[in-house]
Design a protein around this motif. Structure first.
Motif, PDB file in Angstrom:
ATOM      1  N   ILE A   1      46.806  40.880  24.916  1.00 53.69           N
ATOM      2  CA  ILE A   1      46.512  40.915  26.345  1.00 53.69           C
ATOM      3  C   ILE A   1      47.266  42.073  26.987  1.00 53.69           C
ATOM      4  N   ILE A   2      46.520  42.900  27.724  1.00 57.18           N
ATOM      5  CA  ILE A   2      47.156  43.956  28.502  1.00 57.18           C
ATOM      6  C   ILE A   2      46.757  43.773  29.962  1.00 57.18           C
ATOM      7  N   VAL A   3      47.612  44.205  30.844  1.00 61.20           N
ATOM      8  CA  VAL A   3      47.359  44.085  32.272  1.00 61.20           C
ATOM      9  C   VAL A   3      47.261  45.485  32.861  1.00 61.20           C
ATOM     10  N   LEU A   4      46.141  45.747  33.532  1.00 58.15           N
ATOM     11  CA  LEU A   4      45.920  47.030  34.184  1.00 58.15           C
ATOM     12  C   LEU A   4      45.724  46.783  35.673  1.00 58.15           C
TER      13      LEU A   4
ATOM     14  N   GLU B   1      46.099  43.357  39.760  1.00 66.93           N
ATOM     15  CA  GLU B   1      46.289  43.254  38.317  1.00 66.93           C
ATOM     16  C   GLU B   1      45.095  42.540  37.688  1.00 66.93           C
ATOM     17  N   VAL B   2      44.600  43.105  36.583  1.00 64.95           N
ATOM     18  CA  VAL B   2      43.473  42.531  35.859  1.00 64.95           C
ATOM     19  C   VAL B   2      43.877  42.441  34.391  1.00 64.95           C
ATOM     20  N   GLU B   3      43.683  41.249  33.795  1.00 63.13           N
ATOM     21  CA  GLU B   3      44.032  41.046  32.392  1.00 63.13           C
ATOM     22  C   GLU B   3      42.832  41.345  31.507  1.00 63.13           C
ATOM     23  N   PHE B   4      43.113  42.025  30.394  1.00 64.47           N
ATOM     24  CA  PHE B   4      42.103  42.360  29.403  1.00 64.47           C
ATOM     25  C   PHE B   4      42.616  41.980  28.021  1.00 64.47           C
TER      26      PHE B   4
ATOM     27  N   LEU C   1      38.105  43.582  26.732  1.00 66.66           N
ATOM     28  CA  LEU C   1      37.291  42.478  27.219  1.00 66.66           C
ATOM     29  C   LEU C   1      38.037  41.826  28.374  1.00 66.66           C
ATOM     30  N   PRO C   2      37.450  41.828  29.579  1.00 61.52           N
ATOM     31  CA  PRO C   2      38.123  41.177  30.707  1.00 61.52           C
ATOM     32  C   PRO C   2      38.349  39.697  30.411  1.00 61.52           C
ATOM     33  N   VAL C   3      39.569  39.206  30.634  1.00 63.92           N
ATOM     34  CA  VAL C   3      39.927  37.829  30.311  1.00 63.92           C
ATOM     35  C   VAL C   3      39.176  36.835  31.192  1.00 63.92           C
ATOM     36  N   ASN C   4      39.047  37.107  32.470  1.00 64.64           N
ATOM     37  CA  ASN C   4      38.440  36.152  33.403  1.00 64.64           C
ATOM     38  C   ASN C   4      36.985  36.463  33.697  1.00 64.64           C
TER      39      ASN C   4
ATOM     40  N   VAL D   1      32.088  44.365  27.629  1.00 66.28           N
ATOM     41  CA  VAL D   1      33.350  45.043  27.379  1.00 66.28           C
ATOM     42  C   VAL D   1      33.508  46.213  28.338  1.00 66.28           C
ATOM     43  N   VAL D   2      34.746  46.673  28.445  1.00 61.45           N
ATOM     44  CA  VAL D   2      35.083  47.849  29.235  1.00 61.45           C
ATOM     45  C   VAL D   2      35.598  48.903  28.268  1.00 61.45           C
ATOM     46  N   ILE D   3      35.089  50.109  28.400  1.00 61.17           N
ATOM     47  CA  ILE D   3      35.540  51.217  27.551  1.00 61.17           C
ATOM     48  C   ILE D   3      36.191  52.249  28.460  1.00 61.17           C
ATOM     49  N   LEU D   4      37.445  52.576  28.148  1.00 58.24           N
ATOM     50  CA  LEU D   4      38.206  53.540  28.933  1.00 58.24           C
ATOM     51  C   LEU D   4      38.762  54.619  28.016  1.00 58.24           C
TER      52      LEU D   4
END
Length: 87
Positions: A6-9, A16-19, A36-39, A45-48
């Motif tokens: 889990i990372i928080v951005l 704050e958004v958890e992924f 992948l957003p946790v909530n 998915v999100v690609i950055l």
């Protein structure tokens, strides 16, 4: 879900958004994280793009190029076909 993944951005509003970190993909001498957003239950998915600021700091940049997004996601699917079910 593994808590270690889990990372928080912070989003554009400073929230704050958890992924869940799924993978790191290299493409054309750049690195992209697949998150992948946790909530979020839609499975999207999100690609950055990863940009290294210094030895201890990374920045994550939105990818606007559809071709790059599709290619990185295709590489992710191929690499993880034994771990995830893709539609």
């Amino acid at each position: 879900m593994n808590e270690e993944n889990i990372i928080v951005l912070n989003d554009e509003n400073g929230n704050e958004v958890e992924f869940e970190f799924l993978d790191l993909i290299s493409y054309r001498q750049k690195e992209y994280v697949v998150l992948l957003p946790v909530n979020n239950d839609d499975g999207q998915v999100v690609i950055l793009q990863v940009e290294t600021i210094d030895e201890e700091t990374e920045s994550y940049i939105s990818v606007e190029n559809d071709f790059i997004l599709e290619t990185v996601f295709a590489l992710f699917k191929e690499r993880n076909k034994d771990f995830f079910v893709f539609e």
